[in-house]
Design a protein around this motif. Structure first.
Motif, mmCIF file in Angstrom:
data_model
loop_
_atom_site.group_PDB
_atom_site.id
_atom_site.type_symbol
_atom_site.label_atom_id
_atom_site.label_comp_id
_atom_site.label_asym_id
_atom_site.label_seq_id
_atom_site.Cartn_x
_atom_site.Cartn_y
_atom_site.Cartn_z
ATOM 1 N N THR A 1 0.829 -1.204 0.000
ATOM 2 C CA THR A 1 0.000 0.000 0.000
ATOM 3 C C THR A 1 0.867 1.259 0.000
ATOM 4 N N VAL A 2 0.474 2.231 -0.819
ATOM 5 C CA VAL A 2 1.140 3.528 -0.829
ATOM 6 C C VAL A 2 0.470 4.400 0.231
ATOM 7 N N PHE A 3 1.245 4.845 1.219
ATOM 8 C CA PHE A 3 0.665 5.564 2.346
ATOM 9 C C PHE A 3 0.286 7.002 1.990
ATOM 10 N N GLY A 4 1.111 7.685 1.268
ATOM 11 C CA GLY A 4 0.813 9.063 0.862
ATOM 12 C C GLY A 4 0.665 9.123 -0.642
ATOM 13 N N GLY A 5 -0.530 8.858 -1.131
ATOM 14 C CA GLY A 5 -0.734 8.761 -2.576
ATOM 15 C C GLY A 5 -0.511 10.064 -3.310
ATOM 16 N N ALA A 6 -0.782 11.195 -2.639
ATOM 17 C CA ALA A 6 -0.623 12.494 -3.301
ATOM 18 C C ALA A 6 0.657 13.198 -2.885
ATOM 19 N N TYR A 7 1.095 12.966 -1.642
ATOM 20 C CA TYR A 7 2.278 13.689 -1.167
ATOM 21 C C TYR A 7 2.910 12.943 -0.004
ATOM 22 N N PHE A 8 4.224 12.930 0.011
ATOM 23 C CA PHE A 8 4.978 12.363 1.122
ATOM 24 C C PHE A 8 6.227 13.193 1.346
ATOM 25 N N CYS A 9 6.493 13.539 2.601
ATOM 26 C CA CYS A 9 7.708 14.254 2.970
ATOM 27 C C CYS A 9 8.389 13.482 4.086
ATOM 28 N N GLY A 10 9.594 12.976 3.796
ATOM 29 C CA GLY A 10 10.329 12.221 4.788
ATOM 30 C C GLY A 10 10.898 13.082 5.898
ATOM 31 N N VAL A 11 11.031 14.383 5.664
ATOM 32 C CA VAL A 11 11.556 15.287 6.687
ATOM 33 C C VAL A 11 10.481 15.586 7.737
ATOM 34 N N CYS A 12 9.299 15.967 7.266
ATOM 35 C CA CYS A 12 8.197 16.320 8.174
ATOM 36 C C CYS A 12 7.342 15.115 8.548
ATOM 37 N N LYS A 13 7.658 13.929 7.981
ATOM 38 C CA LYS A 13 6.878 12.707 8.232
ATOM 39 C C LYS A 13 5.411 12.958 7.905
ATOM 40 N N LEU A 14 5.186 13.497 6.730
ATOM 41 C CA LEU A 14 3.843 13.871 6.293
ATOM 42 C C LEU A 14 3.373 12.943 5.174
ATOM 43 N N PHE A 15 2.181 12.379 5.345
ATOM 44 C CA PHE A 15 1.538 11.545 4.342
ATOM 45 C C PHE A 15 0.177 12.154 4.027
ATOM 46 N N ASP A 16 -0.180 12.222 2.769
ATOM 47 C CA ASP A 16 -1.486 12.774 2.403
ATOM 48 C C ASP A 16 -1.941 12.180 1.081
ATOM 49 N N ASP A 17 -3.190 11.729 1.047
ATOM 50 C CA ASP A 17 -3.771 11.191 -0.183
ATOM 51 C C ASP A 17 -4.493 12.254 -0.989
ATOM 52 N N VAL A 18 -4.550 13.464 -0.484
ATOM 53 C CA VAL A 18 -5.235 14.571 -1.160
ATOM 54 C C VAL A 18 -4.200 15.573 -1.645
ATOM 55 N N ASP A 19 -4.267 15.911 -2.918
ATOM 56 C CA ASP A 19 -3.329 16.873 -3.493
ATOM 57 C C ASP A 19 -3.757 18.294 -3.121
ATOM 58 N N LYS A 20 -2.942 18.977 -2.344
ATOM 59 C CA LYS A 20 -3.210 20.355 -1.922
ATOM 60 C C LYS A 20 -2.113 21.302 -2.398
ATOM 61 N N GLY A 21 -1.314 20.834 -3.353
ATOM 62 C CA GLY A 21 -0.186 21.647 -3.783
ATOM 63 C C GLY A 21 0.883 21.707 -2.713
ATOM 64 N N GLN A 22 1.084 20.604 -1.979
ATOM 65 C CA GLN A 22 2.036 20.581 -0.879
ATOM 66 C C GLN A 22 3.472 20.714 -1.396
ATOM 67 N N PHE A 23 4.298 21.335 -0.594
ATOM 68 C CA PHE A 23 5.728 21.413 -0.879
ATOM 69 C C PHE A 23 6.476 21.659 0.424
ATOM 70 N N HIS A 24 7.708 21.166 0.487
ATOM 71 C CA HIS A 24 8.524 21.382 1.675
ATOM 72 C C HIS A 24 9.425 22.584 1.452
ATOM 73 N N CYS A 25 9.414 23.514 2.396
ATOM 74 C CA CYS A 25 10.272 24.693 2.323
ATOM 75 C C CYS A 25 11.393 24.537 3.336
ATOM 76 N N ASP A 26 12.628 24.483 2.848
ATOM 77 C CA ASP A 26 13.773 24.349 3.745
ATOM 78 C C ASP A 26 13.931 25.582 4.629
ATOM 79 N N GLY A 27 13.597 26.765 4.098
ATOM 80 C CA GLY A 27 13.717 27.991 4.883
ATOM 81 C C GLY A 27 12.754 28.019 6.042
ATOM 82 N N CYS A 28 11.505 27.599 5.798
ATOM 83 C CA CYS A 28 10.505 27.554 6.865
ATOM 84 C C CYS A 28 10.721 26.350 7.764
ATOM 85 N N GLY A 29 11.294 25.283 7.192
ATOM 86 C CA GLY A 29 11.523 24.069 7.962
ATOM 87 C C GLY A 29 10.310 23.182 8.072
#
Length: 336
Positions: A83-111
């Protein structure tokens, strides 16, 4: 009796999405502090009253399909699951999984991760946050790391959208809308007007012109400080408001000093002299006439007693304030 055969017109019943009210995802985070699985850090924090979940310390997840507990990854390690846990978005830094596309992105400056599309935002190192790309702003050092001046809750990691006023003192969009609904237009931090008030000042000009002061107050002035242009000056004293002669704003406050009387003649340089204690005492006995077209207003008959009526529009259906998209599209959301 023949067996019913589904047709193309029959609605297809889909299984409910996995996850929680905060996120749709197919795994749970194993909290290192509790050693228990939770759908997200918000679910953990709602249940645990004495501590919060540090999402960056999460090292294990539980698959919601096969229930296998495993090392953190975007893909279930069970051979028969996958099973794919984050079908729309996954971030290994923030440990974020999401199946809904919200235009997610990780910002290194914001952390942290944000939503809205990376191409729509650029990070300002001075302000310490992502701002709408191509839009000029006033830099305030690490402005997003301050709490909202209205609700006193965190802004930088909040899931609530933030509003950017001209002074760049951030506050939650919902808090800004609540202020506008009650007629409060000035920044709670610095007092600068948070929107175009030109129409409001024009209305006050007309109100001042239609509200004559008693003759005892003729020719009286006060020193004022304008919160919009930060200039001091001498303004005609009026009970409705005192206008800044530099920028035309009524967003002013009394500066030091007593009431002043203009003693110079017309055409000469203005010269003022302070009123004596005797003259001030005489003024305290002067009554202000109530115009014939103004009825008595009680607290029961008015829901908006403080502040000016502003130019912001409030939707009739949901009560939301219609704001400029350029000032409200900066999304200060820490997704998880």
């Amino acid at each position: 009796m023949t067996e019913a055969v589904p047709t193309a017109e029959d609605p297809v019943t889909l299984p409910p999405p996995l996850g929680c009210s905060h996120y749709q995802r197919k795994c749970q985070l194993v909290s290192p502090c509790c050693d228990q699985p939770y759908n997200c850090r918000f679910c953990h924090d709602e249940e645990s009253t004495n501590h919060t979940l540090d999402r960056r310390s999460v090292k294990e997840v539980v698959c919601l399909v096969c229930s296998a507990r495993q090392a953190l990854s975007n893909l279930c390690s069970s051979q028969d699951c996958g099973t794919v846990f984050g079908g729309a978005y996954f971030c290994g830094v923030c440990k974020l999984f999401d199946d809904v596309d919200k235009g997610q992105f990780h910002c290194d400056g914001c952390g942290i991760c944000r939503i809205g599309g990376r191409e729509k935002f650029s990070h300002c190192d001075t302000c310490g946050l992502c701002l709408p790309a191509g839009k000029s702003h006033k830099c305030v050092s690490n402005t997003s790391h301050n709490n909202c001046p209205v609700c006193l809750e965190d802004i930088h990691t909040s899931r609530l959208e933030a509003h950017i006023p001209p002074c760049s003192h951030l506050l939650h969009l919902t808090c800004y809308q609540d202020m506008v609904r009650t007629g409060l237009y000035a920044c709670p931090t610095c007092g600068l007007s948070m929107q175009d008030m030109s129409m409001v000042w024009a209305d006050i000009d007309r109100e001042v012109a239609s509200t004559p002061m008693p003759r005892e107050y003729a020719g009286l002035y006060r020193e004022i400080l304008c919160k919009d242009c930060n200039q001091t000056g001498t303004a005609t004293f009026h009970i409705v408001g005192m206008k800044c002669l530099s920028c035309g704003s009524y967003n002013t406050t009394l500066d030091k000093g007593p009431l002043l009387r203009l003693v110079s003649k017309e055409g000469e340089e203005k010269v003022f002299t302070p009123l004596t204690e005797t003259e001030i005492g005489t003024l305290s006995n002067v009554s202000f006439p109530i115009p014939d077209n103004v009825s008595d207003i009680t607290s029961e008959g008015s829901d908006n007693e403080d502040g000016w009526e502003t130019t912001e529009e409030v939707g009739e259906e949901n009560g939301e304030v219609a704001t400029d998209s350029n000032t409200r599209e900066m999304v200060e959301e820490d997704l998880d």
